[in-house]
Structures are given as structure tokens and as C-alpha cells.
Motif scaffolding. Structure first.
Motif, short mmCIF file in Angstrom:
data_model
loop_
_atom_site.label_atom_id
_atom_site.label_comp_id
_atom_site.label_asym_id
_atom_site.label_seq_id
_atom_site.Cartn_x
_atom_site.Cartn_y
_atom_site.Cartn_z
N GLU A 55 0.81 -1.22 0.00
CA GLU A 55 0.00 0.00 0.00
C GLU A 55 0.85 1.27 0.00
N LEU A 56 2.03 1.18 0.61
CA LEU A 56 2.79 2.40 0.87
C LEU A 56 3.15 3.14 -0.41
N VAL A 195 -2.14 17.85 2.68
CA VAL A 195 -2.98 17.18 3.67
C VAL A 195 -4.40 17.74 3.62
N ALA A 196 -4.51 19.07 3.51
CA ALA A 196 -5.84 19.67 3.37
C ALA A 196 -6.50 19.19 2.08
N ALA A 197 -5.71 19.06 1.00
CA ALA A 197 -6.28 18.61 -0.27
C ALA A 197 -6.81 17.19 -0.17
N GLU A 198 -6.10 16.36 0.60
CA GLU A 198 -6.53 14.97 0.69
C GLU A 198 -7.62 14.75 1.73
N PHE A 208 -4.40 11.19 3.28
CA PHE A 208 -5.46 10.24 3.64
C PHE A 208 -4.97 9.26 4.70
N LEU A 209 -3.73 8.77 4.53
CA LEU A 209 -3.16 7.82 5.50
C LEU A 209 -3.10 8.44 6.89
N THR A 219 -1.68 5.23 15.94
CA THR A 219 -0.72 6.32 16.12
C THR A 219 0.61 6.01 15.45
N ASP A 220 0.97 4.72 15.37
CA ASP A 220 2.22 4.36 14.71
C ASP A 220 2.18 4.73 13.22
N VAL A 221 1.02 4.47 12.58
CA VAL A 221 0.87 4.84 11.17
C VAL A 221 0.81 6.35 11.01
N MET A 222 0.19 7.02 11.98
CA MET A 222 0.11 8.48 11.93
C MET A 222 1.51 9.10 11.96
N LEU A 223 2.35 8.61 12.89
CA LEU A 223 3.72 9.13 12.98
C LEU A 223 4.51 8.78 11.72
N LEU A 224 4.26 7.57 11.20
CA LEU A 224 4.95 7.18 9.95
C LEU A 224 4.58 8.13 8.80
#
Length: 252
Positions: A55-56, A195-198, A208-209, A219-224
Motif C-alpha cells: 500500500e505504501l 494534507v488539506a487537499a486529501e 489520507f493515510l 498512532t504508529d501509522v500516523m507518525l509514519l
């Protein structure tokens, strides 16, 4: 690679290394729960998980595509309008107050209007990134052209340059450092607006992620996602920074 360059790279890596160590120590001390601040190892595991699921690269590719197209559109418009305002007092008087006022509109304020006008496809996302890229380019180009040394222009005219020849051989070369700085600022602003656009009905992209991980408590994905946005933004800025031109202010 020369020793001074190695020294600069080493110096630049010091602060990220300190942040990583402090992050690990704070997470290990239990000041915050793992759901609030996962240790660096969990973020690395999230990276491996997204890579295994394939996915990345889709998230990175779609975000990069949106930023590059939006940046191209916004920078061309910024160069054009900034050049017009910087070279024409009449255009400056008519356009500058309105453009400066619109520049103060926050990125999120554009989202409902773009949704209403352009729907939920790719177009509003790219337009929002273009808006973000436009203003730094416009501002630096118009300011650089309006502050060119008049003596330089006189020298250009003395060499028989006028109109487009004067613009191409004297004015734009003299303003090139400011234009390059404006383009780098525009690219950085494009990533900020991403980020605002997505937020606009996205199902892919780093923005989006980021938002999806907030909704799912990952939170781990958020920090990533935040780290990836920082790294890709820095990488794209470095690539653009390689386009270093030493302008010749004197007419040839």
C-alpha cells in the motif's frame, strides 16, 4: 564526496538522531501510553506492514503526483502574475491588494468551496495544492522584479536591450536567485496544502493515510505518515535546490 560536504551531512543528521533517542527514551519511560506515543520500533513495524501489503508506494505515488502537478500549475501562474505585477506599476496597483488579501485565506477554508465547484475528483485536490504553491512564487517574483537596481536596467538599455530582450537578458537573470527561492518555498507550501487537499474524499495518499490512522487509532501509522511527509518534502526540496544557477546580471 569532499570532507566539508561529509561534515555538513553529519551535522545535519545530528538533530534527527537526538530526536530519535529522546523519542525512544520518552516512550520507554511510560510518560505516555503506547497508544499516544509508540516507540520508534513500532513505527518501523508499521512501515514494514504497509510495504508487505503493497500500500505504501501507492500512497506515496499518488501524493507525489498531486504535489508535482499542483506545483507546476501554481508556479507557472505565480511566475506569470508575479512577473506582471513586478514589472508594471499599473498591474501592481490593480492586482496586488486583492492577491495579498486572498493569500491570507487558510488552506482549509478553500476545501468546501472547491468541493462545491469542482466535485470530489482529482481536480480540487490539485487546485488546492496549486493555490498553496502559487502565493510564495508570486510574492518572491513580484518583489524581486520590482526591486531590481535601476542602474542595471540603464546598463541594459545602453547595450540596446528593450522589451522582451531586456526582460530575458537583464531582469529575469538578476531576479533568478529570488525566483529559485520562491519556487522552493512554493514546493514546500504545496506539500503543506497536500494534507488539506486529501481531506477532499480521498482514499489514497499520505494525507489520507494520516487522517485514516487518526480515525482508526493507529498512532504508529500516523507518525509514519508525518515522517514520510517530512522526508519526501525534504527530498523534493533538495532536488529543486540542485537547480542552482549563477545568474549573470550584466547583459551579454
Amino acid at each position: 564526496m569532499t570532507l566539508p560536504r561529509i561534515g555538513r551531512i553529519t551535522a545535519g543528521a545530528l538533530l534527527p538522531a537526538v530526536i530519535l533517542v529522546v523519542w525512544h527514551l520518552v516512550a520507554a519511560a511510560g510518560i505516555y501510553s503506547a497508544a499516544q506515543l509508540p516507540p520508534p520500533g513500532e513505527v518501523l513495524s508499521a512501515l514494514g506492514e504497509l510495504l508487505r501489503r503493497g500500500e505504501l508506494w501507492h500512497h506515496v505515488a499518488i501524493s507525489t503526483q498531486r504535489v508535482l502537478i499542483g506545483f507546476a500549475v501554481g508556479s507557472v501562474l505565480g511566475l506569470t502574475l508575479g512577473g506582471l505585477v513586478g514589472l508594471s506599476r499599473a498591474a501592481n496597483a490593480v492586482l496586488s491588494p486583492t492577491v495579498q488579501a486572498i493569500r491570507a485565506v487558510p488552506s482549509l477554508a478553500w476545501v468546501p468551496l472547491l468541493l462545491l465547484w469542482l466535485g470530489i475528483g482529482e481536480t480540487p485536490k490539485i487546485v488546492l495544492v496549486a493555490i498553496g504553491a502559487f502565493f510564495p512564487v508570486y510574492t518572491t517574483v513580484s518583489a524581486a522584479l520590482s526591486h531590481i537596481d535601476p542602474h542595471l536596467v540603464e546598463v541594459g538599455r545602453a547595450y540596446g536591450r528593450s522589451g522582451l530582450a531586456l526582460l530575458g537578458t537583464v531582469l529575469f537573470p538578476a531576479a533568478t536567485p529570488a525566483i529559485l527561492s520562491g519556487l522552493r518555498l512554493g514546493l514546500a507550501q504545496g506539500w503543506l496544502f497536500l494534507v488539506a487537499a486529501e481531506l477532499i474524499a480521498s482514499s489514497m495518499g499520505l494525507g489520507f493515510l494520516l487522517i485514516d490512522s487518526q480515525n482508526t487509532g493507529r498512532t504508529d501509522v500516523m507518525l509514519l505518515a508525518i515522517i514520510l511527509l517530512a522526508l519526501i518534502g525534504k527530498f523534493s526540496d533538495t532536488l529543486l535546490g540542485l537547480v542552482t544557477v549563477t545568474p549573470s546580471a550584466a547583459p551579454r
